[in-house]
Design an enzyme around this catalytic site. Structure first.
Site, PDB file in Angstrom:
ATOM      1  N   LYS A 192       0.845  -1.204   0.000  1.00 16.14           N
ATOM      2  CA  LYS A 192       0.000   0.000   0.000  1.00 16.14           C
ATOM      3  C   LYS A 192       0.882   1.256   0.000  1.00 16.14           C
ATOM      4  O   LYS A 192       2.100   1.160   0.195  1.00 16.14           O
ATOM      5  CB  LYS A 192      -0.893  -0.023   1.240  1.00 16.14           C
ATOM      6  CG  LYS A 192      -0.086  -0.026   2.540  1.00 16.14           C
ATOM      7  CD  LYS A 192      -0.888  -0.572   3.702  1.00 16.14           C
ATOM      8  CE  LYS A 192      -0.086  -0.453   4.992  1.00 16.14           C
ATOM      9  NZ  LYS A 192      -0.668  -1.267   6.061  1.00 16.14           N
ATOM     10  N   ARG A 216      -9.906  -0.945  15.294  1.00 15.84           N
ATOM     11  CA  ARG A 216      -9.926  -0.021  14.154  1.00 15.84           C
ATOM     12  C   ARG A 216     -10.941  -0.587  13.166  1.00 15.84           C
ATOM     13  O   ARG A 216     -12.058  -0.116  13.131  1.00 15.84           O
ATOM     14  CB  ARG A 216      -8.511   0.077  13.559  1.00 15.84           C
ATOM     15  CG  ARG A 216      -8.290   1.263  12.682  1.00 15.84           C
ATOM     16  CD  ARG A 216      -6.847   1.366  12.211  1.00 15.84           C
ATOM     17  NE  ARG A 216      -6.369   0.149  11.551  1.00 15.84           N
ATOM     18  CZ  ARG A 216      -5.147  -0.006  11.045  1.00 15.84           C
ATOM     19  NH1 ARG A 216      -4.255   0.973  11.139  1.00 15.84           N
ATOM     20  NH2 ARG A 216      -4.801  -1.131  10.459  1.00 15.84           N
ATOM     21  N   TYR A 264      17.010  29.011   9.437  1.00 18.58           N
ATOM     22  CA  TYR A 264      15.816  29.673   9.991  1.00 18.58           C
ATOM     23  C   TYR A 264      15.789  29.546  11.508  1.00 18.58           C
ATOM     24  O   TYR A 264      16.013  28.470  12.060  1.00 18.58           O
ATOM     25  CB  TYR A 264      14.546  29.025   9.431  1.00 18.58           C
ATOM     26  CG  TYR A 264      14.286  29.348   7.977  1.00 18.58           C
ATOM     27  CD1 TYR A 264      14.045  30.655   7.560  1.00 18.58           C
ATOM     28  CD2 TYR A 264      14.280  28.333   7.026  1.00 18.58           C
ATOM     29  CE1 TYR A 264      13.801  30.942   6.228  1.00 18.58           C
ATOM     30  CE2 TYR A 264      14.028  28.612   5.686  1.00 18.58           C
ATOM     31  CZ  TYR A 264      13.788  29.926   5.294  1.00 18.58           C
ATOM     32  OH  TYR A 264      13.549  30.195   3.976  1.00 18.58           O
ATOM     33  N   MET A 285      13.047  23.850   3.226  1.00 15.34           N
ATOM     34  CA  MET A 285      12.287  23.127   2.198  1.00 15.34           C
ATOM     35  C   MET A 285      13.208  22.383   1.225  1.00 15.34           C
ATOM     36  O   MET A 285      12.920  21.251   0.833  1.00 15.34           O
ATOM     37  CB  MET A 285      11.395  24.106   1.422  1.00 15.34           C
ATOM     38  CG  MET A 285      10.430  23.414   0.473  1.00 15.34           C
ATOM     39  SD  MET A 285       9.423  24.566  -0.458  1.00 15.34           S
ATOM     40  CE  MET A 285       8.316  25.181   0.797  1.00 15.34           C
TER      41      MET A 285
HETATM   42  C1  PLP Z   1       0.060  -2.261   6.602  1.00 16.65           C
HETATM   43  C2  PLP Z   1      -0.526  -3.554   6.982  1.00 16.65           C
HETATM   44  C3  PLP Z   1       0.266  -4.700   7.137  1.00 16.65           C
HETATM   45  C4  PLP Z   1       1.783  -4.690   7.055  1.00 16.65           C
HETATM   46  O1  PLP Z   1       2.296  -4.159   8.235  1.00 16.65           O
HETATM   47  P1  PLP Z   1       3.875  -4.011   8.452  1.00 16.65           P
HETATM   48  O2  PLP Z   1       4.004  -3.556   9.850  1.00 16.65           O
HETATM   49  O3  PLP Z   1       4.325  -2.980   7.479  1.00 16.65           O
HETATM   50  O4  PLP Z   1       4.448  -5.344   8.180  1.00 16.65           O
HETATM   51  C5  PLP Z   1      -0.375  -5.905   7.395  1.00 16.65           C
HETATM   52  N1  PLP Z   1      -1.720  -5.957   7.514  1.00 16.65           N
HETATM   53  C6  PLP Z   1      -2.512  -4.874   7.389  1.00 16.65           C
HETATM   54  C7  PLP Z   1      -3.980  -5.009   7.544  1.00 16.65           C
HETATM   55  C8  PLP Z   1      -1.943  -3.630   7.132  1.00 16.65           C
HETATM   56  O5  PLP Z   1      -2.724  -2.560   7.014  1.00 16.65           O
END
Ligand code: PLP
Length: 362
Positions: free
Chosen positions: A35, A129, A258, A306
């Site tokens: 993702k 969640r 800065y 930046m």
């Molecule tokens: C992002 C995610 C993972 C992977 O998690 P990592 O800590 O990056 O290995 C696995 N399962 C779900 C549902 C996730 O959202």
């Protein structure tokens, strides 16, 4: 040549890290989690290089469509499922599997008969969640069974909230609840399950099952708060490069950048590097954050701008304009930079901006 600032992606390291996941969970199939543009590494390039993954997991329908457009044929799971009936046609056309975590998704499927959709039935075992509460699992499971738009058999899914802290008893509690809830359905044969993220794969054998879901470890980053990647034989995949664009002598008392938060304690050489928060280098990196100049660590001084950062070159008086710089990756772990910026490696990798060109190495 264009600006020297670039992210070099080592695809051999990525493939090596997938092998590390396989060796750690030898009896499991691997759903590679890619993702967020493959944690900032480039979605299609990473998926193509991970041709040995058994499946992919992404957060959004757009990411999944991008994978199919790139010619990826493995199964693809949408980790957040879907929210609207209009999305079903694309799910069906491209045969995406979904994490089914909410009753509303089931209502949409019940109202739209058609090609059955593969589902991972998500149980909320403590992350709070996404997912169904364990006491609702039986009722929902019966509805899933009865729904013609749901592919059978149904697989089960949960997500661990604390696996990054090794030996955390909350992980055991989550896994027990997951298996008790499934056992109570008395299914024969036992259903396919999936629970382990990277931390579960490397730190908790009890979380391994038919499938595992490595994410961050594929990119060569330790998932644990108390260890670095090398301890797990993981190799960094992204190395963020830049160069020195100025070396200036400043007198004692000169305030750098800065806000003038760093004041030179003596006359000293200060290097300026072409990277900043506009590239994804964290603005909260503190004075003292290491930066590799010619392979040698020197401390960041003053605030991150930046497009630029400044470093103390007293230990490298021979450094010159054009000398190579590494911000993280080979020789300097992103975990260490994240610690200096009060964040995690995940965020730094995802946060590299589109201004930075990517170079892929096999
Ligand atoms: C992002 C995610 C993972 C992977 O998690 P990592 O800590 O990056 O290995 C696995 N399962 C779900 C549902 C996730 O959202």
């Amino acid at each position: 040549m264009t600006r020297a600032t670039r992210a070099v992606i080592n695809l051999a390291a990525l493939q090596h890290n997938l092998e590390v996941a396989r060796r750690a969970a030898p009896y499991s199939l691997v759903m590679a989690i890619i993702k967020a543009n493959a944690y900032g590494h480039g979605l299609s390039q990473v998926a193509r290089a991970l041709s040995k993954a058994d499946a992919f997991g992404v957060a959004t329908l757009d990411e999944a469509l991008q994978l199919r457009a790139a010619g990826i044929h493995q199964p693809i799971t949408l980790l957040e499922g879907f929210t609207r009936a209009e999305q079903l046609a694309k799910l069906r056309l491209h045969q995406f599997d979904v994490v089914l975590h909410h009753e509303q998704q089931l209502e949409i499927l019940e109202a739209h008969p058609g090609v059955p959709v593969g589902v991972w039935f998500k149980i909320d075992t403590g992350m709070h969640r996404l997912g169904f509460a364990p006491q609702r699992v039986n009722t929902i499971y019966q509805r899933l069974l009865a729904c013609g738009a749901v592919k059978k058999p149904i697989a089960f899914f949960t997500h661990l909230a604390n696996a990054d802290v090794r030996e955390d008893t909350r992980t055991t509690v989550q896994l027990q609840l997951f298996h008790q809830t499934i056992d109570a359905l008395q299914l024969s044969p036992a259903p396919v399950t999936c629970a382990a993220n990277s931390a579960g794969i490397l730190g908790c054998k009890a979380s391994h099952s038919a499938w595992v879901r490595p994410g961050i470890m594929l990119f060569g980053v330790s998932p644990f708060v108390d260890s670095r990647a090398a301890e797990h034989e993981l190799q960094p995949v992204m190395t963020l490069h830049s160069e020195l664009i100025a070396v200036n002598q400043h007198p004692k008392g000169a305030a750098i950048g800065y806000g003038g938060t760093y004041v030179c304690p003596e006359t000293m050489p200060v290097g300026v590097i072409a990277i900043g928060y506009g590239d994804g280098y964290p603005r909260h990196a503190k004075s003292g954050t290491p930066v590799l100049v010619n392979g040698q660590p020197v401390p960041l001084i003053g605030r991150v701008s930046m497009d630029m950062i400044s470093v103390d070159l007293r230990s490298l008086p021979q450094a010159r304009i054009g000398d190579p710089v590494i911000l993280w990756g080979e020789g300097l772990s992103v975990e260490e930079i994240a610690q200096h910026a009060d964040t995690i490696g995940y965020q730094l990798l995802c946060g590299v901006t589109t201004r930075v060109p990517y170079e892929y190495q096999n």
